[in-house]
Design a protein around this motif. Structure first.
Motif, PDB file in Angstrom:
ATOM      1  N   UNK A 385       0.835  -1.214   0.000  1.00  0.00           N
ATOM      2  CA  UNK A 385       0.000   0.000   0.000  1.00  0.00           C
ATOM      3  C   UNK A 385       0.861   1.252   0.000  1.00  0.00           C
ATOM      4  N   UNK A 386       0.213   2.371  -0.267  1.00  0.00           N
ATOM      5  CA  UNK A 386       0.929   3.642  -0.315  1.00  0.00           C
ATOM      6  C   UNK A 386       1.739   3.851   0.960  1.00  0.00           C
ATOM      7  N   UNK A 387       2.975   4.220   0.825  1.00  0.00           N
ATOM      8  CA  UNK A 387       3.948   4.473   1.880  1.00  0.00           C
ATOM      9  C   UNK A 387       4.491   3.189   2.513  1.00  0.00           C
ATOM     10  N   UNK A 445       8.834  21.799   4.993  1.00  0.00           N
ATOM     11  CA  UNK A 445       7.524  21.158   5.130  1.00  0.00           C
ATOM     12  C   UNK A 445       7.280  20.603   6.526  1.00  0.00           C
ATOM     13  N   UNK A 446       8.169  20.888   7.478  1.00  0.00           N
ATOM     14  CA  UNK A 446       7.948  20.494   8.855  1.00  0.00           C
ATOM     15  C   UNK A 446       8.297  19.060   9.178  1.00  0.00           C
ATOM     16  N   UNK A 451      13.563  11.406   4.843  1.00  0.00           N
ATOM     17  CA  UNK A 451      13.711   9.960   4.689  1.00  0.00           C
ATOM     18  C   UNK A 451      14.197   9.556   3.307  1.00  0.00           C
ATOM     19  N   UNK A 452      14.287  10.527   2.376  1.00  0.00           N
ATOM     20  CA  UNK A 452      14.822  10.187   1.057  1.00  0.00           C
ATOM     21  C   UNK A 452      16.326   9.933   1.101  1.00  0.00           C
ATOM     22  N   UNK A 453      16.979  10.356   2.185  1.00  0.00           N
ATOM     23  CA  UNK A 453      18.404  10.073   2.378  1.00  0.00           C
ATOM     24  C   UNK A 453      18.640   9.977   3.875  1.00  0.00           C
ATOM     25  N   UNK A 454      18.776   8.758   4.386  1.00  0.00           N
ATOM     26  CA  UNK A 454      18.819   8.536   5.827  1.00  0.00           C
ATOM     27  C   UNK A 454      19.746   7.374   6.133  1.00  0.00           C
ATOM     28  N   UNK A 483       7.597   9.607   7.049  1.00  0.00           N
ATOM     29  CA  UNK A 483       8.492  10.549   7.716  1.00  0.00           C
ATOM     30  C   UNK A 483       8.219  10.605   9.214  1.00  0.00           C
ATOM     31  N   UNK A 484       6.951  10.697   9.575  1.00  0.00           N
ATOM     32  CA  UNK A 484       6.592  10.773  10.992  1.00  0.00           C
ATOM     33  C   UNK A 484       6.818   9.438  11.684  1.00  0.00           C
TER      34      UNK A 484
END
Length: 579
Positions: A385-387, A445-446, A451-454, A483-484
């Motif tokens: 699923x998405x994410x 964006x807070x 998470x695109x580079x971690x 992200x959260x």
């Protein structure tokens, strides 16, 4: 054998994760200098085996409620009876609920109990006994008394033998029991309600030493503005402060939703370091967390195709070589992955790479491309699923990194293209900080983590509790905000910081908004900020990607980098292109 002091904990199989954290906390602060009795009620054979390997060793005794003089229906009845069952072996007993952890030594509590005090924490504003309580004794009706929490209770069970005996007796006739306790039906909320009534019946209220609720119980809940903060750690021991007030937190009690459940994690999400405290103690108990040894690999066999690594136990120790690995998450997007692999060939060819695909129709093309570049490849058996597909990249990458015995894993998204050798700055920060997570926040964006580079410490992120959290949305096919979700897990891993990482955090004065990771200055804090060191689609157009591709001899034009979801489907997946 006679023990001057002992702890006892009643647990069934549903509370076993809490029990492990409880036992871990006893070991952290008392090691093996106090006897510990676990009263098991319907524990599984696997759970009993785990207890047999616990660090408490010979200081831990496991009893079974089936051996009690009166077989209890459940844990409330078992708890009421355990003091009576232990009175021949123990003088002063501290009873602990399985959803509780110590955050300090309990010597002062045992001292008070040995002086004749009944030591417990306040739970709410008190109780007024109404007419149904006349079944205990007519004198109770109309009395208002303090109400204490039996989840933490210490007393000399020989001096207070009459209290112990009545508490055990009333368990057979409690109003909460399945048969409603006929003919008496003693009222009260669980074992705790009956304990308070019996204390009043015996006129023993003056002997009760009531501890502050906020630092010893916190049954009032974690309202806005209330939290705990890990001030320091010394080995397994934590020093924790209660906020506001800054008092030392002596224990934590998960009195409402349980900390190891989804509901509990949500309830404690805004309570500072509550979850890191519980999970830090759970790590001590054993390398195997219930469900992790069977549930997680089984799920992976369903999620990944045969040949994918499975989770192994015990958790590996950190290596000393800071060996790096890179995992690239994608759904087809062959042009972007081709750029990724070409960047690796040019700037960091020694770094092992895994490409993780979310069951796209382009998986065969990607597999061939990876083989050409000497990279590993895996794909989900079905699209997530998405994410959730994003989370599967982290899980697959961590399993792969464990198998390769890597220390650090850098996860990048398909559109994150390095134009430099990132290793020196990452290794320097990893060695200085010893942090479990390394990355950057996104101020525009807070998001607390980009998470695109971690980068993740493999030993920290692949330990059982962390893997259970990463696997949860995949197992239940839930959509989560990645992200959260990862930020919250990173914050909880801060509960297990090494001394070096704790010192580094203090020296660098990490602001509250940035907690969770050591911040890698190679990455910008705004997603739309251009960098000479990498391309990211928020700050780079398809034309920029195609220009870079052509400069590297890859014949992709801007159209190959547009409409990413469209070019990831079926016949529109482009073949690798070279000049």
């Amino acid at each position: 054998m006679n023990y001057a002091r002992a702890f006892s904990i009643v647990s069934d199989n549903r509370f076993f994760t809490g029990l492990l954290a409880n036992l871990g906390s006893i070991f952290a602060y008392h090691e093996r200098d106090v006897r510990v009795f676990v009263i098991g009620h319907d524990l599984t054979s696997e759970q009993r085996s785990l207890l047999g390997r616990h660090p408490l060793g010979s200081a831990l005794t496991v009893l079974d409620t089936r051996d009690f003089a009166y077989s209890p229906h459940g844990c409330w009845e078992a708890k009421q009876q355990c003091a009576s069952e232990l009175v021949a072996e123990v003088e002063t007993l501290c009873l602990l609920d399985a959803d509780l952890i110590l955050l300090s030594r309990m010597d002062d509590v045992f001292d008070l109990a040995e002086q004749g005090k009944i030591v417990s924490s306040q739970d709410g504003g008190g109780i007024t006994y109404d007419e149904p309580y006349a079944v205990y004794h007519r004198s109770l009706v109309g009395q208002r008394r303090p109400y204490v929490n039996s989840g933490f209770l210490a007393l000399n069970i020989r001096q207070h033998w009459d209290l112990v005996a009545l508490w055990a007796f009333t368990s057979r006739f409690a109003g909460y029991s399945p048969g409603k306790g006929m003919p008496f039906g003693f009222p009260g909320h669980g074992d705790q309600g009956l304990l308070n009534a019996i204390i009043t019946q015996l006129g023993r209220n003056d002997a009760v030493h009531v501890l502050p609720e906020s630092t010893w119980c916190n049954s009032a809940g974690w309202r806005e503005g209330r939290a705990v903060h890990i001030e320091s750690r010394n080995g397994a021991k934590l020093v924790v402060r209660h906020l506001p007030g800054n008092e030392i937190q002596r224990l934590l009690h998960s009195t409402g939703p349980k900390w190891w459940t989804d509901e509990g994690r949500q309830a404690f999400a805004n309570a500072g370091d509550v979850l890191p405290c519980f999970e830090s103690m759970a790590q001590i108990s054993a390398v195997d967390i219930p469900g992790a040894a069977t549930e997680v690999p089984g799920t992976l066999r369903q999620l990944w195709k045969p040949g994918t690594a499975s989770l192994k136990h015990p958790c590996q120790e950190r290596s000393t070589g800071n060996q790096l690995g890179l995992v690239i998450g994608t759904y087809a997007a062959v042009p972007y992955v081709h750029l990724q692999l070409e960047a690796r060939r040019r700037y960091y060819p020694e770094v092992p790479v895994l490409v993780h695909d979310d069951a796209s129709l382009g998986s065969n093309v990607l597999a061939e491309l990876c083989a050409e570049y000497g990279a590993d490849f895996e794909t989900n058996a079905v699209r997530q699923p998405r994410y959730a597909g994003d989370l599967s990249v982290f899980v697959g990458g961590l399993l792969w990194a464990r198998e390769r015995k890597l220390d650090l894993l850098l996860k990048v998204s398909r559109r994150w293209i390095f134009r430099t050798d990132w290793r020196p700055s990452l290794l320097r920060l990893a060695e200085e900080s010893d942090y479990p997570t390394i990355g950057q926040q996104a101020c525009d964006d807070g998001f607390r983590l980009r998470t695109e580079c971690l980068a993740l410490r493999v030993a920290d992120w692949s330990q059982p509790l962390a893997m259970q959290e990463l696997m949860r949305p995949l197992r239940h096919q839930h959509t989560v905000f990645v992200e959260d979700y990862l930020y919250r897990l990173a914050r909880r891993l801060e509960g297990t910081l090494s001394d070096q990482a704790t010192r580094w955090r203090r020296q660098h004065g990490v602001r509250e908004a940035w907690l969770g990771a050591a911040h890698w200055d190679l990455l910008a804090t705004r997603r739309n900020e251009r960098s000479e060191d990498y391309l990211w689609y928020d700050a780079a157009s398809p034309e920029v990607y195609s220009t870079l591709a052509r400069s590297w001899g890859l014949c992709y034009d801007a159209s190959h980098f547009k409409n990413l979801e469209e070019i990831s489907r079926g016949s529109q997946i482009p073949m690798p292109a070279r000049s």
